[in-house]
Write a protein that holds these residues in place. Structure first.
Motif, short mmCIF file in Angstrom:
data_model
loop_
_atom_site.label_atom_id
_atom_site.label_comp_id
_atom_site.label_asym_id
_atom_site.label_seq_id
_atom_site.Cartn_x
_atom_site.Cartn_y
_atom_site.Cartn_z
N THR A 59 0.85 -1.19 0.00
CA THR A 59 0.00 0.00 0.00
C THR A 59 0.88 1.24 0.00
O THR A 59 2.10 1.16 0.24
CB THR A 59 -0.91 0.02 1.24
OG1 THR A 59 -0.08 0.14 2.41
CG2 THR A 59 -1.73 -1.26 1.33
N ASP A 60 0.27 2.39 -0.23
CA ASP A 60 1.02 3.64 -0.13
C ASP A 60 1.57 3.82 1.28
O ASP A 60 2.68 4.35 1.47
CB ASP A 60 0.12 4.83 -0.49
CG ASP A 60 -0.22 4.86 -1.97
OD1 ASP A 60 0.45 4.15 -2.76
OD2 ASP A 60 -1.18 5.58 -2.34
N ALA A 61 0.81 3.35 2.28
CA ALA A 61 1.27 3.45 3.67
C ALA A 61 2.52 2.60 3.89
O ALA A 61 3.41 3.00 4.65
CB ALA A 61 0.16 3.01 4.62
N ASP A 62 2.59 1.44 3.23
CA ASP A 62 3.79 0.60 3.34
C ASP A 62 5.02 1.33 2.80
O ASP A 62 6.10 1.29 3.40
CB ASP A 62 3.61 -0.72 2.57
CG ASP A 62 2.57 -1.63 3.20
OD1 ASP A 62 2.45 -1.63 4.44
OD2 ASP A 62 1.89 -2.34 2.43
N ILE A 63 4.86 1.99 1.66
CA ILE A 63 5.98 2.72 1.06
C ILE A 63 6.42 3.86 1.97
O ILE A 63 7.63 4.08 2.18
CB ILE A 63 5.59 3.26 -0.33
CG1 ILE A 63 5.30 2.11 -1.30
CG2 ILE A 63 6.71 4.15 -0.89
CD1 ILE A 63 6.47 1.19 -1.56
N GLU A 64 5.47 4.58 2.52
CA GLU A 64 5.83 5.67 3.43
C GLU A 64 6.53 5.15 4.67
O GLU A 64 7.49 5.76 5.17
CB GLU A 64 4.57 6.46 3.81
CG GLU A 64 3.95 7.25 2.67
CD GLU A 64 4.98 8.15 1.97
OE1 GLU A 64 5.67 8.91 2.68
OE2 GLU A 64 5.08 8.08 0.73
N ALA A 65 6.07 4.00 5.19
CA ALA A 65 6.72 3.39 6.36
C ALA A 65 8.15 2.97 6.04
O ALA A 65 9.06 3.15 6.85
CB ALA A 65 5.90 2.20 6.85
N LEU A 66 8.34 2.41 4.85
CA LEU A 66 9.69 2.02 4.44
C LEU A 66 10.62 3.22 4.30
O LEU A 66 11.78 3.18 4.76
CB LEU A 66 9.64 1.27 3.10
CG LEU A 66 9.23 -0.19 3.14
CD1 LEU A 66 9.04 -0.73 1.73
CD2 LEU A 66 10.28 -1.02 3.88
N LYS A 67 10.13 4.27 3.70
CA LYS A 67 10.95 5.48 3.54
C LYS A 67 11.32 6.08 4.89
O LYS A 67 12.46 6.52 5.11
CB LYS A 67 10.22 6.50 2.68
CG LYS A 67 10.11 6.10 1.21
CD LYS A 67 9.35 7.15 0.40
CE LYS A 67 9.30 6.77 -1.07
NZ LYS A 67 8.53 7.76 -1.87
N ALA A 68 10.35 6.08 5.81
CA ALA A 68 10.63 6.62 7.15
C ALA A 68 11.64 5.76 7.89
O ALA A 68 12.55 6.29 8.54
CB ALA A 68 9.32 6.71 7.94
N GLU A 69 11.50 4.44 7.79
CA GLU A 69 12.44 3.55 8.48
C GLU A 69 13.83 3.64 7.86
O GLU A 69 14.85 3.59 8.56
CB GLU A 69 11.93 2.12 8.45
CG GLU A 69 12.67 1.19 9.43
CD GLU A 69 12.58 1.70 10.86
OE1 GLU A 69 13.65 1.89 11.49
OE2 GLU A 69 11.46 1.94 11.34
#
Length: 221
Positions: free
Chosen positions: A101-111
């Motif tokens: 999901t878009d949320a997964d991508i944002e979580a990956l970028k933040a991590e």
């Protein structure tokens, strides 16, 4: 170190794990419940539970009628461990590209941002924890609970090996590059690329670990 009789199992797990990592027990050493209970000042029950948990992490081997022993780490074990990870995580990365999901991508970028900050600060325990979280985000997005559980099984053992043999800070530039390429592939929903990047990423980690292990063994001989 003596721990009070009221200490919970998690405290005993942490203490035995720490002693294994620090070399208080040699590879292949027998871990007798009564001896450990006396060492840590607790009853046998939390020690037994702790050994079962550490068996699940891969640090301890429990065999019927032979008791518990510290896992013997050799090149074959390291190869097997990382080969399993490479196969599982490549498959999960492929599925993640299709399901993320878009949320997964944002979580990956933040991590990934946190990971790079920890590398810059040379906070290597935090680097390893952040790396674990990064992979968990990818693997969880793959939506295969059984494969996800297997991929997580040996993370503590792998972190223990890096701590024991040295973090090898020169490898982190490559890890950062791999993570960034993986995020780009997942964002583009390119499953083939994501799978190939992940497989190569884990194999490079395997080769580095084997190199470190050989240097350690040569120094001990």
């Amino acid at each position: 170190m003596i721990i009070s009789m009221g200490a919970d199992t998690s405290t005993i797990i942490d203490q035995i794990r720490s002693d294994i990592v620090d070399g208080a027990f040699g590879q292949g050493a027998r871990l007798r419940i009564d001896d450990l209970a006396g060492r840590y000042g607790v009853s046998p029950m939390p020690v037994r539970e702790a050994l079962n948990r550490l068996h699940g992490e891969g640090l301890v081997v429990i065999a019927q009628n032979r008791g518990a022993r510290v896992r013997q780490i050799d090149a074959r074990f390291v190869e097997n461990l990382f080969d399993i990870r490479a196969a599982l995580e490549a498959m999960l990365a492929l599925r993640s590209a299709e399901r993320r999901t878009d949320a997964d991508i944002e979580a990956l970028k933040a991590e990934q941002e946190r990971f790079e900050d920890f590398v810059s600060c040379r906070d290597y325990p935090a680097v390893l924890q952040s790396n674990k979280l990064f992979h968990q985000i990818v693997n969880e997005a793959g939506a295969n609970e059984e494969a996800y559980a297997l991929s997580n099984k040996h993370w503590v053992l792998i972190a223990t090996l890096w701590k024991r043999f040295g973090y090898q800070e020169e490898r982190f530039a490559g890890v950062i590059s791999d993570h960034r390429e993986l995020i780009a592939a997942l964002e583009a929903r390119d499953g083939s690329a994501a799978s190939a990047i992940m497989q190569a990423h884990v194999i490079k980690s395997k080769l580095k670990m084997l190199q470190v292990l050989k240097r350690h063994e040569d120094a001990q001989s």
